[in-house]
Scaffold this motif. Structure first.
Motif: not given
Length: 101
Positions: A6, A9, A13
């Motif tokens: 997470s 990610d 992003e």
């Protein structure tokens, strides 16, 4: 392990949002294409009576068409160049020659 993925990610992003073109950069690149179109029309004339960027073009119509990352924009970054084609300046053959082997 899930919190690590997470976090990765989230970092990816954030990086993607950092490098993608913002509205000002998009507008500047579009203004550049518009300027090149005007220069082409002034230099070579507009045989077709109008110019276009993204529509179907007539045979004698002068147009500047972007390709590459700027044309797709989702993969264009602030460091990307603007690739373009200048159509309608050099008259092409009506039918391509077929090579027989």
């Amino acid at each position: 392990p899930d919190h690590i993925l997470s976090s990765i990610d989230s970092d990816i992003e954030l990086f993607c949002n950092y490098i993608k073109l913002g509205p000002v950069e998009l507008k500047a690149r579009q203004a550049f294409l518009d300027e090149i179109t005007e220069i082409a029309l002034n230099q070579f004339g507009n045989k077709g009576g109008r110019s276009t960027r993204n529509s179907s073009r007539g045979e004698d119509e002068i147009s500047v068409v972007p390709f590459g990352s700027f044309a797709t924009q989702s993969v264009c970054t602030f460091a990307s160049d603007v690739d373009m084609c200048l159509w309608g300046v050099v008259k092409g053959e009506k039918e391509p020659e077929h090579i027989t082997f």
